[in-house]
Design a protein around this motif. Structure first.
Motif, short mmCIF file in Angstrom:
data_model
loop_
_atom_site.label_atom_id
_atom_site.label_comp_id
_atom_site.label_asym_id
_atom_site.label_seq_id
_atom_site.Cartn_x
_atom_site.Cartn_y
_atom_site.Cartn_z
N PHE A 49 2.83 -8.29 -1.81
CA PHE A 49 1.74 -7.51 -1.23
C PHE A 49 0.53 -7.43 -2.14
O PHE A 49 -0.58 -7.19 -1.67
CB PHE A 49 2.22 -6.09 -0.90
N LEU A 50 0.73 -7.64 -3.44
CA LEU A 50 -0.37 -7.66 -4.40
C LEU A 50 -0.38 -9.00 -5.11
O LEU A 50 0.60 -9.38 -5.74
CB LEU A 50 -0.23 -6.54 -5.43
N LEU B 24 5.05 0.56 3.21
CA LEU B 24 3.88 0.86 2.39
C LEU B 24 2.93 1.81 3.10
O LEU B 24 2.17 2.54 2.45
CB LEU B 24 3.15 -0.43 2.02
N GLU B 25 2.95 1.81 4.43
CA GLU B 25 2.09 2.72 5.17
C GLU B 25 2.48 4.17 4.95
O GLU B 25 1.67 5.08 5.16
CB GLU B 25 2.16 2.37 6.66
N GLU B 26 3.70 4.40 4.52
CA GLU B 26 4.18 5.76 4.26
C GLU B 26 3.71 6.29 2.91
O GLU B 26 3.85 7.49 2.64
CB GLU B 26 5.71 5.80 4.32
N LEU B 27 3.18 5.42 2.07
CA LEU B 27 2.77 5.83 0.72
C LEU B 27 1.36 6.41 0.74
O LEU B 27 0.41 5.72 1.13
CB LEU B 27 2.83 4.65 -0.24
N ASP B 28 1.20 7.66 0.31
CA ASP B 28 -0.14 8.22 0.21
C ASP B 28 -0.71 7.92 -1.17
O ASP B 28 -0.08 7.27 -2.01
CB ASP B 28 -0.12 9.72 0.49
N GLU B 29 -1.91 8.40 -1.43
CA GLU B 29 -2.58 8.08 -2.69
C GLU B 29 -1.84 8.66 -3.89
O GLU B 29 -1.78 8.05 -4.96
CB GLU B 29 -4.02 8.58 -2.65
N ASN C 175 6.84 -8.77 -10.04
CA ASN C 175 5.69 -8.23 -10.76
C ASN C 175 4.76 -7.46 -9.84
O ASN C 175 3.69 -7.02 -10.25
CB ASN C 175 4.93 -9.34 -11.47
N ASP C 176 5.15 -7.30 -8.60
CA ASP C 176 4.41 -6.56 -7.58
C ASP C 176 5.22 -5.32 -7.25
O ASP C 176 6.24 -5.39 -6.56
CB ASP C 176 4.23 -7.45 -6.35
N VAL C 177 4.78 -4.16 -7.74
CA VAL C 177 5.57 -2.95 -7.56
C VAL C 177 5.65 -2.54 -6.10
O VAL C 177 6.66 -1.98 -5.65
CB VAL C 177 5.00 -1.80 -8.43
N LEU C 178 4.60 -2.82 -5.33
CA LEU C 178 4.63 -2.46 -3.91
C LEU C 178 5.66 -3.28 -3.15
O LEU C 178 6.42 -2.76 -2.32
CB LEU C 178 3.24 -2.65 -3.29
N ALA C 179 5.70 -4.57 -3.44
CA ALA C 179 6.67 -5.44 -2.78
C ALA C 179 8.10 -5.08 -3.20
O ALA C 179 9.02 -5.03 -2.37
CB ALA C 179 6.37 -6.90 -3.09
N SER C 180 8.29 -4.84 -4.50
CA SER C 180 9.62 -4.48 -4.99
C SER C 180 10.10 -3.19 -4.35
O SER C 180 11.29 -3.05 -4.00
CB SER C 180 9.59 -4.32 -6.51
N TYR C 181 9.20 -2.25 -4.17
CA TYR C 181 9.53 -0.98 -3.53
C TYR C 181 9.91 -1.19 -2.06
O TYR C 181 10.95 -0.71 -1.59
CB TYR C 181 8.35 -0.02 -3.64
N ALA C 182 9.07 -1.91 -1.33
CA ALA C 182 9.27 -2.06 0.11
C ALA C 182 10.56 -2.82 0.42
O ALA C 182 11.32 -2.43 1.33
CB ALA C 182 8.07 -2.77 0.72
N VAL C 183 10.81 -3.90 -0.30
CA VAL C 183 12.03 -4.68 -0.06
C VAL C 183 13.27 -3.86 -0.40
O VAL C 183 14.28 -3.90 0.32
CB VAL C 183 11.99 -5.99 -0.87
N SER C 184 13.20 -3.09 -1.48
CA SER C 184 14.32 -2.24 -1.86
C SER C 184 14.56 -1.16 -0.82
O SER C 184 15.72 -0.85 -0.48
CB SER C 184 14.08 -1.61 -3.23
#
Length: 364
Positions: free
Chosen positions: A4-5, A25-30, A230-239
């Motif tokens: 994603f990044l 990722l849409e569930e993640l706020d700022e 190395n993409d924390v957003l992708a690692s989070y979403a897949v997990s």
């Protein structure tokens, strides 16, 4: 590979590969996004202090996670409190996310405790030095969760998944492959998370396997996915996706986090003996912290003042854990014989007495 990044911090468009995970990722706020970057920065500082303390003779050993922060913070933040993690010995970022104090990690490598934390308190198992052994532990625990009825109940506070972490070198171990067999045939609620950092001590990928780790799942009968580690957003979403699949009773998943070990295998290793500096330089351009920082700056979610605050917090954390490490008391000698077994054990009792008698011989 799910991403994603990009390496330059720009957001990757939704594609057929990453679309199944985009909703998470849409569930993640700022605040959540800032929290992820904070985790990355602080985890790297803990790691840097661990390395420095070993070099100064304060620790016996330190296995660095430099470069793998996103591959650990992602799944660490994806787990619910009841989810149980089984680490190897490099999962300092997962430990951080599960609430294990860094001082406890240092205590283990200083040799003043028997692991350093109560694994049931944070649902984070003790570090496992035997390569791949934790994978069997994880599956056994997951089978227990299954038999306790804590899967597919629909109760978000009860349904539980297990994550088992290893490196690419661990995939060659018999324990690892046996664990995948048990997980498959029992449909256990476990996620196997392989951090492919390209080097198993001094052995590169091409000397470890022919088929990429995530494709090995096909042979065991459950899904495998490769993510940009190395993409924390992708690692989070897949997990998140894999954990929810496990909790809902759909069985195991294998995740390969494609990342790189920027430092040595441990402080007893010299990577200049077996890899070229140009390879390391290429991976420096894919740094997980830099890309998340650039993304959040471009989106206006953080600014220079926020970054300065985090750096100040990192300095305070470093001072705290350094002082804690240097002032850790040596444990009483008899403690090493306590809690070896749940009940009194004659052999351990004899060994404890012999050890006490030996030390008593020096008192005069």
């Amino acid at each position: 590979m799910v991403q994603f990044l990009a390496a330059d911090g720009t957001r990757v468009p939704v594609t057929d590969v990453n679309s199944p995970y985009a909703a998470y990722l849409e569930e993640l706020d700022e605040d959540a996004l800032r929290g992820m970057l904070r985790d990355l920065v602080l985890v790297r500082r803990v790691d840097a202090e661990g390395f420095a303390l070993q070099r100064q003779g304060e620790l016996g050993l330190w296995p660095s996670l430099l470069g793998q922060e996103a591959a650990q913070v992602g799944p660490g933040r994806a787990m619910r409190p009841q989810d149980y993690a089984f680490p190897g010995y490099r999962e300092h970022g997962v430990a951080w996310c599960k609430g294990v104090e860094p001082e406890n990690l240092l205590g283990m490598f200083r040799g003043v405790n028997h692991g350093g934390w109560d694994s049931s308190e944070n649902n984070f198992h003790l570090y496992t030095i035997v390569i791949g052994n934790q994978m069997l532990h994880a599956v056994g625990y997951a089978m227990g969760v299954q038999r306790d009825g804590d899967v597919a109940t629909g109760d978000t506070d009860r349904d539980t998944a297990v994550m088992a972490f290893t490196g690419d070198g661990g995939t060659a171990q018999g324990d690892y492959n046996e664990a995948l067999v048990f997980a498959a045939v029992t449909n256990a609620p476990v996620v196997f998370y392989v951090q492919n950092n390209h080097w198993a001590i001094s052995e590169p990928n091409e000397r470890q396997f022919v088929i990429p780790p995530y494709r090995r799942a096909d042979g065991f009968g459950f899904p495998g996915v490769r993510v940009d580690g190395n993409d924390v957003l992708a690692s989070y979403a897949v997990s998140r996706a894999a954990l929810e699949r496990a909790r809902s009773g759909q069985g195991p998943t294998l995740i390969e986090a494609f990342t790189y070990r920027m430092g040595a295998h441990t402080t007893s290793d010299d990577p200049t003996k077996y890899r070229i500096s140009a390879e390391v330089d290429v991976w420096k351009t894919k740094d997980p912290i830099d890309r998340m920082k650039k993304y959040l700056l471009a989106e206006g979610i953080i600014d220079d003042a926020w970054l300065s605050e985090i750096e100040a917090e990192a300095d305070e954390l470093a001072t705290r854990i350094r002082h804690a490490c240097q002032t850790m008391p040596d444990p009483p000698h008899p403690d090493m014989f306590e809690h070896v077994y749940a009940e009194p054990h004659p052999l351990v009792e004899r060994e404890a007495k012999a050890f006490a008698d030996y030390h008593a011989g020096f008192e005069d």
